[in-house]
Design a protein around this motif. Sequence first.
Motif, short mmCIF file in Angstrom:
data_model
loop_
_atom_site.label_atom_id
_atom_site.label_comp_id
_atom_site.label_asym_id
_atom_site.label_seq_id
_atom_site.Cartn_x
_atom_site.Cartn_y
_atom_site.Cartn_z
N GLY A 65 0.81 -1.22 0.00
CA GLY A 65 0.00 0.00 0.00
C GLY A 65 0.84 1.26 0.00
O GLY A 65 0.63 2.17 -0.82
N THR A 66 1.82 1.34 0.90
CA THR A 66 2.66 2.53 0.93
C THR A 66 3.64 2.54 -0.23
O THR A 66 4.10 3.62 -0.64
CB THR A 66 3.42 2.64 2.27
N LEU A 69 1.69 4.26 -2.85
CA LEU A 69 1.64 5.70 -2.54
C LEU A 69 2.95 6.39 -2.91
O LEU A 69 2.95 7.48 -3.47
CB LEU A 69 1.32 5.93 -1.07
N GLN A 70 4.07 5.73 -2.61
CA GLN A 70 5.36 6.33 -2.98
C GLN A 70 5.53 6.36 -4.49
O GLN A 70 6.10 7.30 -5.03
CB GLN A 70 6.52 5.58 -2.33
N LEU A 72 3.15 6.76 -6.68
CA LEU A 72 2.31 7.83 -7.20
C LEU A 72 2.79 9.24 -6.83
O LEU A 72 2.51 10.20 -7.55
CB LEU A 72 0.86 7.65 -6.71
N THR A 73 3.53 9.36 -5.72
CA THR A 73 3.99 10.68 -5.27
C THR A 73 5.49 10.88 -5.47
O THR A 73 6.06 11.83 -4.95
CB THR A 73 3.66 10.88 -3.77
N GLY A 76 7.15 10.78 -2.17
CA GLY A 76 6.84 11.99 -1.40
C GLY A 76 7.76 13.12 -1.80
O GLY A 76 8.27 13.85 -0.96
N TRP A 80 10.07 11.46 1.59
CA TRP A 80 9.66 10.19 2.20
C TRP A 80 10.71 9.13 1.93
O TRP A 80 11.10 8.38 2.83
CB TRP A 80 8.31 9.80 1.62
#
Length: 105
Positions: A65-66, A69-70, A72-73, A76, A80
């Motif tokens: 999951g994370t 997210l990483q 897509l971003t 961070g 991140w």
Amino acid sequence: MSETSQMIYCRACGKQLHISATSCPGCGATQVPPSASDKRILPAMLLCFFFGFLGVHRFYVGKIGTGILQLLTFGGLGIWAFIDFIMIVVSAFTDAEGNKITQWT
């Protein structure tokens, strides 16, 4: 705790040994503490250094999951991923089950 409840079995040969043993006296195989991950620091660190902005190191340790997210971003925006890199190097990074990644190779 009784003496028998502090015994585990070697991951390589199956011989019974004390829970605090770092290696098996029978076969010499390194034992991972019950609260430690079977993932390694070196691959996680290299993946984070080269592909941290894609979250590849998080996929390696099972944090899907994370990792997405990483991805897509872009890690961070790099912040991140940089924090993860520091956490990996100081052995504070955990896998998907919450076990610390403590062994280098």
